[in-house]
Design an enzyme around this catalytic site. Structure first.
Site, short mmCIF file in Angstrom:
data_model
loop_
_atom_site.label_atom_id
_atom_site.label_comp_id
_atom_site.label_asym_id
_atom_site.label_seq_id
_atom_site.Cartn_x
_atom_site.Cartn_y
_atom_site.Cartn_z
NE ARG A 166 -3.94 2.28 0.14
CZ ARG A 166 -5.07 2.24 0.32
NH1 ARG A 166 -5.66 1.22 -0.09
NH2 ARG A 166 -5.81 3.40 -0.12
CB ILE A 221 -7.49 5.90 2.91
CG1 ILE A 221 -8.92 5.88 3.41
CG2 ILE A 221 -7.50 6.85 3.98
CD1 ILE A 221 -9.65 6.97 3.42
CB THR A 236 -15.86 17.35 -2.51
OG1 THR A 236 -17.41 17.36 -2.10
CG2 THR A 236 -15.96 16.51 -3.27
CG HIS A 237 -17.24 13.23 3.23
ND1 HIS A 237 -17.37 11.26 2.92
CD2 HIS A 237 -18.23 12.44 4.75
CE1 HIS A 237 -18.50 10.43 3.27
NE2 HIS A 237 -19.09 11.24 4.84
N GLY A 297 -6.07 11.23 8.73
CA GLY A 297 -8.05 9.99 9.70
C GLY A 297 -8.39 10.24 8.10
C1 GRF Z 1 -19.57 12.18 -4.53
O1 GRF Z 1 -20.50 12.82 -3.82
C2 GRF Z 1 -17.68 12.16 -3.51
O2 GRF Z 1 -17.87 13.19 -2.47
C3 GRF Z 1 -18.22 11.02 -3.36
O3 GRF Z 1 -18.74 10.23 -4.83
C4 GRF Z 1 -19.46 10.77 -5.54
C5 GRF Z 1 -18.52 10.83 -6.36
O4 GRF Z 1 -19.04 11.20 -7.72
N1 GRF Z 1 -17.18 10.70 -1.98
P1 GRF Z 1 -18.72 12.38 -9.34
O5 GRF Z 1 -17.61 10.72 -9.32
O6 GRF Z 1 -17.98 13.13 -8.97
O7 GRF Z 1 -19.94 11.86 -9.89
#
Ligand code: GRF
Length: 202
Positions: free
Chosen positions: A67, A94, A110-111, A145
């Site tokens: 990894r 990760i 972005t989450h 994290g």
């Molecule tokens: C997004 O909502 C991101 O936050 C999540 O997976 C989705 C990816 O969407 N981890 P895309 O590949 O940008 O359409």
């Protein structure tokens, strides 16, 4: 500013960034995407990059002995494009010590949930299953994290009784794409400081 974007799937967040730069112009937006990387082949996100004429690279975990070797290779591949900012837009791996040593403090994720609630790979499903009434999306700096780094911005999305995971995720992504475009542009144009858990954008 130079952006490298990492994807693992459909790449609609990547597309939103590409469209924003094209519509606003690199100067006015403050950044341009110089390359797109992924952890797997044959995904729409890479096709979107190729259609935009961007260089792409793929670092697959299974191509490396450990990894750590994958993490170092990913860091090398990203570093080759000399990014000012790296954006994880649906990148589902990760990263490790080596990557964070080189890009920590300028690596944004972005989450699709309101962190610290519902971190990890199933944030949309977990919020729905929990019976939350609102959820949303979070743009944050990546630390060592999982989805725990300093939060830059969040957007709220109502959960509807008739929602299933995909309907809710699509509605979150509408907010998420706008939030990511706005945040990346501001970070690039204005500069920022990270003070503990606070992010200050000049
Ligand atoms: C997004 O909502 C991101 O936050 C999540 O997976 C989705 C990816 O969407 N981890 P895309 O590949 O940008 O359409």
């Amino acid at each position: 500013k130079r952006l490298v974007v990492l994807v693992s799937g459909s790449g609609t967040n990547l597309q939103a960034l590409l469209d924003a730069v094209a519509a606003t112009g690199t100067e006015a937006y403050g950044a341009e995407i110089v390359a797109v990387g992924a952890d797997r082949e044959n995904i729409e996100g890479l096709a979107r990059a190729e259609r935009a004429g961007l260089p792409t690279f793929v670092c697959k975990v299974r191509d490396f002995g450990t990894r750590e070797e994958w993490d170092a290779a990913l860091a090398e591949a990203v570093a080759a494009y000399e990014p000012d900012l790296v954006v994880s837009a649906g990148f589902m791996k990760i990263v490790g010590k080596e990557f964070l040593a080189r890009f920590g403090g300028r690596f944004v994720n972005t989450h699709p949930a309101l962190l610290p609630s519902f971190p990890g790979a199933h944030g949309v499903r977990d919020a729905l299953a929990y019976g939350a009434r609102v959820t949303g999306c979070t743009v944050h700096f990546v630390d060592d994290g999982v989805d725990t780094g300093p939060i830059i911005a969040q957007g709220v999305v109502e959960i509807r009784d008739e929602d299933d995971e995909s309907a809710l995720h699509e509605r979150i992504k509408e907010v998420e794409r706008r939030l990511l475009v706005e945040v990346v542009g501001r970070l690039a144009r204005n500069g920022y400081r990270i003070e503990g858990r606070k992010v200050v954008i000049q």
